[in-house]
Design a protein around this motif. Structure first.
Motif, PDB file in Angstrom:
ATOM      1  N   GLU A   1       0.833  -1.207   0.000  1.00 57.90           N
ATOM      2  CA  GLU A   1       0.000   0.000   0.000  1.00 57.90           C
ATOM      3  C   GLU A   1       0.868   1.257   0.000  1.00 57.90           C
ATOM      4  O   GLU A   1       0.532   2.233  -0.668  1.00 57.90           O
ATOM      5  CB  GLU A   1      -0.946  -0.007   1.200  1.00 57.90           C
ATOM      6  N   GLU A   2       1.973   1.243   0.728  1.00 61.93           N
ATOM      7  CA  GLU A   2       2.884   2.397   0.719  1.00 61.93           C
ATOM      8  C   GLU A   2       3.480   2.591  -0.674  1.00 61.93           C
ATOM      9  O   GLU A   2       3.599   3.714  -1.160  1.00 61.93           O
ATOM     10  CB  GLU A   2       3.979   2.213   1.765  1.00 61.93           C
ATOM     11  N   GLY A   3       3.817   1.489  -1.330  1.00 63.51           N
ATOM     12  CA  GLY A   3       4.333   1.558  -2.692  1.00 63.51           C
ATOM     13  C   GLY A   3       3.298   2.092  -3.664  1.00 63.51           C
ATOM     14  O   GLY A   3       3.614   2.890  -4.553  1.00 63.51           O
ATOM     15  N   GLU A   4       2.048   1.687  -3.508  1.00 61.37           N
ATOM     16  CA  GLU A   4       0.979   2.177  -4.377  1.00 61.37           C
ATOM     17  C   GLU A   4       0.745   3.668  -4.162  1.00 61.37           C
ATOM     18  O   GLU A   4       0.469   4.400  -5.108  1.00 61.37           O
ATOM     19  CB  GLU A   4      -0.315   1.403  -4.132  1.00 61.37           C
ATOM     20  N   GLU A   5       0.865   4.126  -2.917  1.00 61.45           N
ATOM     21  CA  GLU A   5       0.698   5.549  -2.633  1.00 61.45           C
ATOM     22  C   GLU A   5       1.816   6.348  -3.305  1.00 61.45           C
ATOM     23  O   GLU A   5       1.565   7.401  -3.892  1.00 61.45           O
ATOM     24  CB  GLU A   5       0.701   5.809  -1.123  1.00 61.45           C
ATOM     25  N   GLN A   6       3.038   5.838  -3.253  1.00 62.09           N
ATOM     26  CA  GLN A   6       4.147   6.506  -3.931  1.00 62.09           C
ATOM     27  C   GLN A   6       3.927   6.512  -5.441  1.00 62.09           C
ATOM     28  O   GLN A   6       4.228   7.497  -6.113  1.00 62.09           O
ATOM     29  CB  GLN A   6       5.468   5.828  -3.586  1.00 62.09           C
ATOM     30  N   TYR A   7       3.390   5.427  -5.972  1.00 62.27           N
ATOM     31  CA  TYR A   7       3.105   5.351  -7.409  1.00 62.27           C
ATOM     32  C   TYR A   7       2.056   6.392  -7.800  1.00 62.27           C
ATOM     33  O   TYR A   7       2.196   7.073  -8.812  1.00 62.27           O
ATOM     34  CB  TYR A   7       2.631   3.939  -7.764  1.00 62.27           C
ATOM     35  N   ARG A   8       1.010   6.540  -6.972  1.00 62.56           N
ATOM     36  CA  ARG A   8      -0.026   7.554  -7.251  1.00 62.56           C
ATOM     37  C   ARG A   8       0.559   8.964  -7.223  1.00 62.56           C
ATOM     38  O   ARG A   8       0.245   9.797  -8.063  1.00 62.56           O
ATOM     39  CB  ARG A   8      -1.161   7.448  -6.229  1.00 62.56           C
ATOM     40  N   ARG A   9       1.416   9.230  -6.251  1.00 66.11           N
ATOM     41  CA  ARG A   9       2.058  10.552  -6.164  1.00 66.11           C
ATOM     42  C   ARG A   9       2.919  10.816  -7.392  1.00 66.11           C
ATOM     43  O   ARG A   9       2.944  11.926  -7.922  1.00 66.11           O
ATOM     44  CB  ARG A   9       2.904  10.646  -4.898  1.00 66.11           C
ATOM     45  N   LEU A  10       3.646   9.796  -7.831  1.00 66.83           N
ATOM     46  CA  LEU A  10       4.489   9.940  -9.012  1.00 66.83           C
ATOM     47  C   LEU A  10       3.640  10.252 -10.246  1.00 66.83           C
ATOM     48  O   LEU A  10       4.020  11.093 -11.070  1.00 66.83           O
ATOM     49  CB  LEU A  10       5.300   8.659  -9.228  1.00 66.83           C
ATOM     50  N   LYS A  11       2.494   9.598 -10.371  1.00 66.68           N
ATOM     51  CA  LYS A  11       1.604   9.883 -11.504  1.00 66.68           C
ATOM     52  C   LYS A  11       1.117  11.331 -11.465  1.00 66.68           C
ATOM     53  O   LYS A  11       1.056  11.996 -12.497  1.00 66.68           O
ATOM     54  CB  LYS A  11       0.402   8.932 -11.493  1.00 66.68           C
ATOM     55  N   VAL A  12       0.793  11.827 -10.287  1.00 68.37           N
ATOM     56  CA  VAL A  12       0.335  13.217 -10.157  1.00 68.37           C
ATOM     57  C   VAL A  12       1.462  14.173 -10.533  1.00 68.37           C
ATOM     58  O   VAL A  12       1.248  15.147 -11.261  1.00 68.37           O
ATOM     59  CB  VAL A  12      -0.164  13.493  -8.720  1.00 68.37           C
TER      60      VAL A  12
ATOM     61  N   ILE B   1       1.529  17.018 -13.502  1.00 67.75           N
ATOM     62  CA  ILE B   1       1.873  18.418 -13.251  1.00 67.75           C
ATOM     63  C   ILE B   1       3.007  18.846 -14.183  1.00 67.75           C
ATOM     64  O   ILE B   1       2.983  19.937 -14.752  1.00 67.75           O
ATOM     65  CB  ILE B   1       2.257  18.629 -11.774  1.00 67.75           C
ATOM     66  N   LYS B   2       3.991  17.979 -14.357  1.00 68.26           N
ATOM     67  CA  LYS B   2       5.112  18.282 -15.237  1.00 68.26           C
ATOM     68  C   LYS B   2       4.632  18.469 -16.675  1.00 68.26           C
ATOM     69  O   LYS B   2       5.061  19.400 -17.365  1.00 68.26           O
ATOM     70  CB  LYS B   2       6.144  17.158 -15.157  1.00 68.26           C
ATOM     71  N   GLU B   3       3.745  17.580 -17.134  1.00 72.54           N
ATOM     72  CA  GLU B   3       3.209  17.710 -18.493  1.00 72.54           C
ATOM     73  C   GLU B   3       2.430  19.014 -18.653  1.00 72.54           C
ATOM     74  O   GLU B   3       2.557  19.688 -19.680  1.00 72.54           O
ATOM     75  CB  GLU B   3       2.297  16.525 -18.814  1.00 72.54           C
ATOM     76  N   ALA B   4       1.638  19.366 -17.665  1.00 72.39           N
ATOM     77  CA  ALA B   4       0.875  20.612 -17.719  1.00 72.39           C
ATOM     78  C   ALA B   4       1.812  21.814 -17.747  1.00 72.39           C
ATOM     79  O   ALA B   4       1.581  22.780 -18.481  1.00 72.39           O
ATOM     80  CB  ALA B   4      -0.078  20.704 -16.533  1.00 72.39           C
ATOM     81  N   TYR B   5       2.883  21.744 -16.965  1.00 71.57           N
ATOM     82  CA  TYR B   5       3.846  22.838 -16.934  1.00 71.57           C
ATOM     83  C   TYR B   5       4.532  22.991 -18.300  1.00 71.57           C
ATOM     84  O   TYR B   5       4.701  24.100 -18.796  1.00 71.57           O
ATOM     85  CB  TYR B   5       4.882  22.606 -15.839  1.00 71.57           C
ATOM     86  N   LYS B   6       4.928  21.861 -18.897  1.00 66.93           N
ATOM     87  CA  LYS B   6       5.561  21.910 -20.219  1.00 66.93           C
ATOM     88  C   LYS B   6       4.605  22.497 -21.253  1.00 66.93           C
ATOM     89  O   LYS B   6       5.004  23.312 -22.085  1.00 66.93           O
ATOM     90  CB  LYS B   6       6.001  20.517 -20.659  1.00 66.93           C
TER      91      LYS B   6
END
Length: 138
Positions: A95-106, A110-115
């Motif tokens: 579950e901790e790994g999945e939470e990190q994966y979700r954060r990475l997706k967000v 954000i990076k794509e929107a910024y670009k």
């Protein structure tokens, strides 16, 4: 066992108990509790632990594999003993790994929107400079 360690659940339980006893709490006081509940419902345990035993047995793991193969592969990385099931500790790690994966997706979104925004601004600047060039040239 992980249940002896203080965690989010104990804090959430304490907040809910205090808020349910205090009837004068403002309506927005439950926002944190609702956010926590939403996270649990989207967690591995909340979605795939069908019998609420804090473990994922082979049947629940096969259900996860049929539902979301990529998530199944990520979660299986937490299966330390290699038995094809996740006990409570392994499930916590997953579950901790999945939470990190979700954060990475967000963060990627954000990076794509910024670009996109930066490219859009540079397009506007180029258009303004071209317009100025035409204005001076003509």
């Amino acid at each position: 066992r992980m249940s002896s360690l203080p965690g989010k659940r104990t804090g959430l339980t304490n907040r809910l108990t205090k808020q349910s006893l205090d009837k004068s709490a403002p309506a927005y006081a439950n926002d944190d509790a609702n956010d926590e509940g939403m996270q649990k419902s989207h967690s591995v345990r909340g979605t795939f632990d069908l019998n609420d035993d804090s473990r994922l047995d082979r049947e629940e793991m096969s259900h996860m594999k049929r539902t979301d193969k990529e998530q199944h592969e990520r979660v299986m990385d937490a299966d330390v003993d290699g038995d094809g099931e996740l006990d409570e500790d392994e499930l916590q790690v997953a579950e901790e790994g999945e939470e990190q994966y979700r954060r990475l997706k967000v963060l990627r979104k954000i990076k794509e929107a910024y670009k996109y925004r930066a490219n859009k601004q540079s397009d506007y600047i180029a258009l303004i400079l071209f317009s100025l060039f035409l204005l001076f040239y003509l």
